[in-house]
Design a protein around this motif. Structure first.
Motif, PDB file in Angstrom:
ATOM      1  N   UNK A 163      22.512 -59.148 -76.234  1.00  0.00           N
ATOM      2  CA  UNK A 163      21.373 -59.856 -75.651  1.00  0.00           C
ATOM      3  C   UNK A 163      20.083 -59.157 -76.080  1.00  0.00           C
ATOM      4  N   UNK A 164      19.001 -59.925 -76.261  1.00  0.00           N
ATOM      5  CA  UNK A 164      17.746 -59.307 -76.695  1.00  0.00           C
ATOM      6  C   UNK A 164      17.065 -58.511 -75.590  1.00  0.00           C
ATOM      7  N   UNK A 165      17.393 -58.818 -74.327  1.00  0.00           N
ATOM      8  CA  UNK A 165      16.751 -58.124 -73.218  1.00  0.00           C
ATOM      9  C   UNK A 165      17.442 -56.788 -72.954  1.00  0.00           C
ATOM     10  N   UNK A 166      16.768 -55.929 -72.196  1.00  0.00           N
ATOM     11  CA  UNK A 166      17.314 -54.607 -71.906  1.00  0.00           C
ATOM     12  C   UNK A 166      18.384 -54.649 -70.827  1.00  0.00           C
ATOM     13  N   UNK A 167      18.354 -55.658 -69.980  1.00  0.00           N
ATOM     14  CA  UNK A 167      19.231 -55.687 -68.815  1.00  0.00           C
ATOM     15  C   UNK A 167      20.227 -56.828 -68.884  1.00  0.00           C
ATOM     16  N   UNK A 168      21.459 -56.555 -68.394  1.00  0.00           N
ATOM     17  CA  UNK A 168      22.470 -57.605 -68.301  1.00  0.00           C
ATOM     18  C   UNK A 168      22.062 -58.670 -67.286  1.00  0.00           C
ATOM     19  N   UNK A 169      21.121 -58.344 -66.421  1.00  0.00           N
ATOM     20  CA  UNK A 169      20.686 -59.313 -65.413  1.00  0.00           C
ATOM     21  C   UNK A 169      20.041 -60.539 -66.050  1.00  0.00           C
ATOM     22  N   UNK A 170      19.610 -60.397 -67.317  1.00  0.00           N
ATOM     23  CA  UNK A 170      18.986 -61.525 -68.009  1.00  0.00           C
ATOM     24  C   UNK A 170      20.017 -62.377 -68.757  1.00  0.00           C
ATOM     25  N   UNK A 171      21.288 -61.942 -68.765  1.00  0.00           N
ATOM     26  CA  UNK A 171      22.329 -62.693 -69.473  1.00  0.00           C
ATOM     27  C   UNK A 171      22.705 -63.944 -68.683  1.00  0.00           C
ATOM     28  N   UNK A 172      23.388 -64.869 -69.354  1.00  0.00           N
ATOM     29  CA  UNK A 172      23.842 -66.108 -68.715  1.00  0.00           C
ATOM     30  C   UNK A 172      24.870 -65.759 -67.643  1.00  0.00           C
ATOM     31  N   UNK A 173      24.531 -66.015 -66.372  1.00  0.00           N
ATOM     32  CA  UNK A 173      25.416 -65.630 -65.271  1.00  0.00           C
ATOM     33  C   UNK A 173      26.712 -66.430 -65.266  1.00  0.00           C
ATOM     34  N   UNK A 174      26.746 -67.520 -66.021  1.00  0.00           N
ATOM     35  CA  UNK A 174      27.975 -68.298 -66.093  1.00  0.00           C
ATOM     36  C   UNK A 174      28.961 -67.758 -67.109  1.00  0.00           C
ATOM     37  N   UNK A 175      28.538 -66.750 -67.883  1.00  0.00           N
ATOM     38  CA  UNK A 175      29.407 -66.213 -68.937  1.00  0.00           C
ATOM     39  C   UNK A 175      29.064 -64.749 -69.195  1.00  0.00           C
ATOM     40  N   UNK A 176      28.985 -63.961 -68.127  1.00  0.00           N
ATOM     41  CA  UNK A 176      28.541 -62.562 -68.230  1.00  0.00           C
ATOM     42  C   UNK A 176      29.356 -61.765 -69.246  1.00  0.00           C
ATOM     43  N   UNK A 177      30.674 -61.987 -69.251  1.00  0.00           N
ATOM     44  CA  UNK A 177      31.555 -61.156 -70.070  1.00  0.00           C
ATOM     45  C   UNK A 177      31.425 -61.423 -71.563  1.00  0.00           C
ATOM     46  N   UNK A 178      30.528 -62.326 -71.949  1.00  0.00           N
ATOM     47  CA  UNK A 178      30.335 -62.606 -73.374  1.00  0.00           C
ATOM     48  C   UNK A 178      29.173 -61.812 -73.961  1.00  0.00           C
ATOM     49  N   UNK A 179      28.543 -60.937 -73.164  1.00  0.00           N
ATOM     50  CA  UNK A 179      27.328 -60.277 -73.622  1.00  0.00           C
ATOM     51  C   UNK A 179      27.400 -58.759 -73.451  1.00  0.00           C
ATOM     52  N   UNK A 180      26.577 -58.076 -74.234  1.00  0.00           N
ATOM     53  CA  UNK A 180      26.439 -56.627 -74.111  1.00  0.00           C
ATOM     54  C   UNK A 180      25.056 -56.238 -74.617  1.00  0.00           C
ATOM     55  N   UNK A 181      24.695 -54.978 -74.378  1.00  0.00           N
ATOM     56  CA  UNK A 181      23.427 -54.447 -74.870  1.00  0.00           C
ATOM     57  C   UNK A 181      23.632 -52.987 -75.234  1.00  0.00           C
ATOM     58  N   UNK A 182      23.192 -52.623 -76.439  1.00  0.00           N
ATOM     59  CA  UNK A 182      23.263 -51.216 -76.818  1.00  0.00           C
ATOM     60  C   UNK A 182      22.252 -50.418 -76.009  1.00  0.00           C
ATOM     61  N   UNK A 183      22.702 -49.326 -75.426  1.00  0.00           N
ATOM     62  CA  UNK A 183      21.769 -48.379 -74.812  1.00  0.00           C
ATOM     63  C   UNK A 183      21.375 -47.338 -75.842  1.00  0.00           C
ATOM     64  N   UNK A 184      22.357 -46.904 -76.638  1.00  0.00           N
ATOM     65  CA  UNK A 184      22.098 -45.962 -77.729  1.00  0.00           C
ATOM     66  C   UNK A 184      23.162 -46.221 -78.790  1.00  0.00           C
ATOM     67  N   UNK A 185      22.840 -47.110 -79.731  1.00  0.00           N
ATOM     68  CA  UNK A 185      23.828 -47.503 -80.738  1.00  0.00           C
ATOM     69  C   UNK A 185      24.261 -46.315 -81.586  1.00  0.00           C
ATOM     70  N   UNK A 186      23.321 -45.408 -81.883  1.00  0.00           N
ATOM     71  CA  UNK A 186      23.653 -44.261 -82.726  1.00  0.00           C
ATOM     72  C   UNK A 186      24.694 -43.365 -82.062  1.00  0.00           C
ATOM     73  N   UNK A 187      24.651 -43.294 -80.729  1.00  0.00           N
ATOM     74  CA  UNK A 187      25.612 -42.463 -79.992  1.00  0.00           C
ATOM     75  C   UNK A 187      26.813 -43.259 -79.508  1.00  0.00           C
ATOM     76  N   UNK A 188      26.826 -44.563 -79.777  1.00  0.00           N
ATOM     77  CA  UNK A 188      27.959 -45.390 -79.363  1.00  0.00           C
ATOM     78  C   UNK A 188      27.982 -45.712 -77.885  1.00  0.00           C
ATOM     79  N   UNK A 189      26.804 -45.704 -77.233  1.00  0.00           N
ATOM     80  CA  UNK A 189      26.734 -46.007 -75.799  1.00  0.00           C
ATOM     81  C   UNK A 189      26.251 -47.448 -75.628  1.00  0.00           C
ATOM     82  N   UNK A 190      27.079 -48.260 -74.990  1.00  0.00           N
ATOM     83  CA  UNK A 190      26.748 -49.677 -74.804  1.00  0.00           C
ATOM     84  C   UNK A 190      26.853 -50.045 -73.333  1.00  0.00           C
ATOM     85  N   UNK A 191      26.124 -51.088 -72.969  1.00  0.00           N
ATOM     86  CA  UNK A 191      26.190 -51.616 -71.604  1.00  0.00           C
ATOM     87  C   UNK A 191      26.897 -52.970 -71.675  1.00  0.00           C
TER      88      UNK A 191
END
Length: 218
Positions: free
Chosen positions: A81-109
């Motif tokens: 998702x382009x936003x920083x928070x999962x709260x902005x993702x489509x609530x009808x399909x939450x499990x289809x989205x993610x957001x990198x917190x630190x891609x270089x370190x492999x940390x994702x939300x």
């Protein structure tokens, strides 16, 4: 009231399962903590009886079952998702989205939910994830440049017809014409077709010996 713990609420003790009266209770006034504890059946009775107790609190609700913890394996197939928070993702399909917190370190939300009582997706951090493999973009191959025509020489002058300007020659038969630059000095320009041009073009002048010069001027 201690006997209220672990019991199942029924509308009336008389409607409770007679084989399990002691496992049931009914509220008389829940807001006041007044309850009826079921027991029995008493001798000669076919239904459960009850006794009133007061000052009782509602039995605690069992905690909601927690979903299994998410791992990096759950990253596959998700859309960032382009936003920083999962709260902005489509609530009808939450499990289809993610957001990198630190891609270089492999940390994702990883987005999931919505959780009970919430209308928006939640996020869970996972670490040690690899970037999803994306095939590298391959630009389309560059077409080869058009092959240049072989250089024209005085031998190509033979049999051609003189014309005032090559661009006025028949574009279907450019090679049949030539221009005269300086007849006295035997300088000529041969006409030819060039890719991408709708009219004949002319080459730079060449100097030909009298034996190669045209003898007939049209």
């Amino acid at each position: 009231c201690a006997d209220l713990a672990g019991r199942t609420e029924v509308s009336k003790c008389k409607k409770a399962d007679t084989d399990d009266c002691a496992a049931s209770f009914a509220w008389k006034d829940e807001s006041s903590g007044l309850a009826r504890l079921c027991f029995g059946p008493e001798d000669g009775e076919t239904k459960c009886s009850d006794t009133e107790v007061e000052g009782c609190l509602p039995p605690p609700s069992p905690p909601p079952s927690s979903p299994p913890p998410l791992t990096c394996n759950d990253l596959a197939g998700r859309t960032e998702i382009p936003d920083k928070s999962c709260r902005k993702a489509d609530s009808g399909d939450c499990s289809s989205f993610f957001k990198w917190k630190d891609a270089a370190s492999g940390v994702a939300r990883l987005c999931h939910g919505p959780e009970p009582g919430s209308s928006k997706c939640s996020g869970q951090l996972v670490s040690g994830c690899a970037l999803p493999s994306v095939p590298p973009f391959a630009p389309p191959p560059t077409p080869p440049p058009p092959s240049a025509p072989p250089p024209l020489t005085c031998s190509d002058l033979a049999g051609r017809v003189e014309i005032n300007k090559c661009k006025k020659a028949d574009s279907e038969a450019c090679h049949d014409y030539y221009e005269v630059k300086d007849a006295a000095k035997h300088k000529y320009k041969l006409c030819y077709a060039e890719e991408g041009e709708s009219k004949c073009v002319r080459m730079k002048s060449i100097t030909c010996l009298p034996t190669n010069a045209p003898t007939t001027i049209v």
